[in-house]
Enzyme design. Structure first.
Site, PDB file in Angstrom:
ATOM      1  N   GLY A  58       0.851  -1.180   0.000  1.00  0.00           N
ATOM      2  CA  GLY A  58       0.000   0.000   0.000  1.00  0.00           C
ATOM      3  C   GLY A  58       0.888   1.231   0.000  1.00  0.00           C
ATOM      4  O   GLY A  58       2.051   1.186  -0.395  1.00  0.00           O
ATOM      5  N   HIS A  95       0.671  -4.847  -8.670  1.00  0.00           N
ATOM      6  CA  HIS A  95       1.902  -4.723  -7.890  1.00  0.00           C
ATOM      7  C   HIS A  95       1.685  -3.887  -6.631  1.00  0.00           C
ATOM      8  O   HIS A  95       2.379  -4.058  -5.638  1.00  0.00           O
ATOM      9  CB  HIS A  95       2.988  -4.087  -8.748  1.00  0.00           C
ATOM     10  CG  HIS A  95       4.086  -3.442  -7.952  1.00  0.00           C
ATOM     11  ND1 HIS A  95       4.887  -4.155  -7.090  1.00  0.00           N
ATOM     12  CD2 HIS A  95       4.494  -2.157  -7.865  1.00  0.00           C
ATOM     13  CE1 HIS A  95       5.746  -3.327  -6.514  1.00  0.00           C
ATOM     14  NE2 HIS A  95       5.524  -2.113  -6.954  1.00  0.00           N
TER      15      HIS A  95
END
Length: 245
Positions: free
Chosen positions: A151, A174
């Site tokens: 994140g 990703h």
């Protein structure tokens, strides 16, 4: 063994069982960009000899089997190996720093090495054919593959296992992906907002990283939820330390 700038990072994280994870994100550094720039310009020149009415120069390409095509593939594969070794060196140095820190109790590093490219080209078999698969901002998620989906610097990250979805060519995202551009982030977010959003993380809290503030990225929970057909969650990580290049 250099980290780079932008969204490249080194992090210490805790999982749901309070186990410590060392994680980093980096690639082939400037050399990969230079290789790409060189071959893009070469492709544009080459296309003018083969196709005189190409609608847009950015559609230029190399035909498979030609010398330039083979040279490009060889250069890309070299850059990907360079990126892999670069990450290995940095991770070794990161763990050595932790091991030699007198403020940290002696620990045993249980090696769960997850090393995955995220902007790359590879040869794979799909739908009965050998194809060149380009994953841009994506990683391989074959059945059983472990992957990392980070994140932002103030949000969660995930260790996931691939489900092998053929419709995505065995891929998943990703990361969270940007919600706003770097320029826009610097314009609409304040340093005070950044400090508040990263209050639980030891990290830089100055104007130089404002374009990496958590609000500049999409909600990672929503990104993960949208990929239920591609991956399953193995571990949820929370950052406690984030070093930006």
């Amino acid at each position: 063994g250099t980290l780079g700038t932008g969204n490249h990072f080194i992090e210490l994280c805790l999982d749901e069982n309070q186990n410590v994870w060392a994680m980093l994100h980096s690639g082939s550094r400037g050399v990969g960009n230079r290789i790409g720039t060189y071959f893009i310009e070469l492709a544009k020149k080459d296309m003018k000899k083969l196709i005189h009415n190409l609608p847009d120069n950015d559609l230029a390409y190399f035909k498979q089997g030609t010398q330039f095509f083979n040279d490009y593939v060889q250069a890309v594969e070299w850059a990907q190996k360079f990126a892999k070794y670069n990450r290995q060196i940095m991770m070794e140095r990161f763990l050595n720093v932790l091991a030699n820190c007198k403020q940290i109790p002696t620990f045993e590093a249980k090696v769960i090495a997850i090393d995955c490219h995220h902007n790359y080209v590879t040869r794979e078999q799909h739908f009965g054919k050998e194809l060149f698969i380009t994953r841009k901002g994506a990683v391989r998620a074959k059945i059983g593959d472990l992957a990392i989906i980070p994140g932002s610097m103030g949000a969660k990250s995930f260790i996931v296992r691939g489900l092998g979805n053929p419709l995505t060519f065995n891929s998943c995202s990703h990361g969270a992906g940007r919600a706003v551009s770097r320029t826009q982030a610097r314009r609409i977010f304040s340093i005070e907002e950044h400090i508040k959003a990263t209050s639980h993380v030891e990290c830089r809290k100055d104007l130089s990283v404002l374009d990496e503030t958590p609000a500049a990225y999409k909600n990672i929970d929503n990104v993960i939820a949208a990929q239920k057909s591609m991956i399953e969650i193995v571990h949820t990580l929370k950052q406690i330390l984030c070093v930006k290049g």
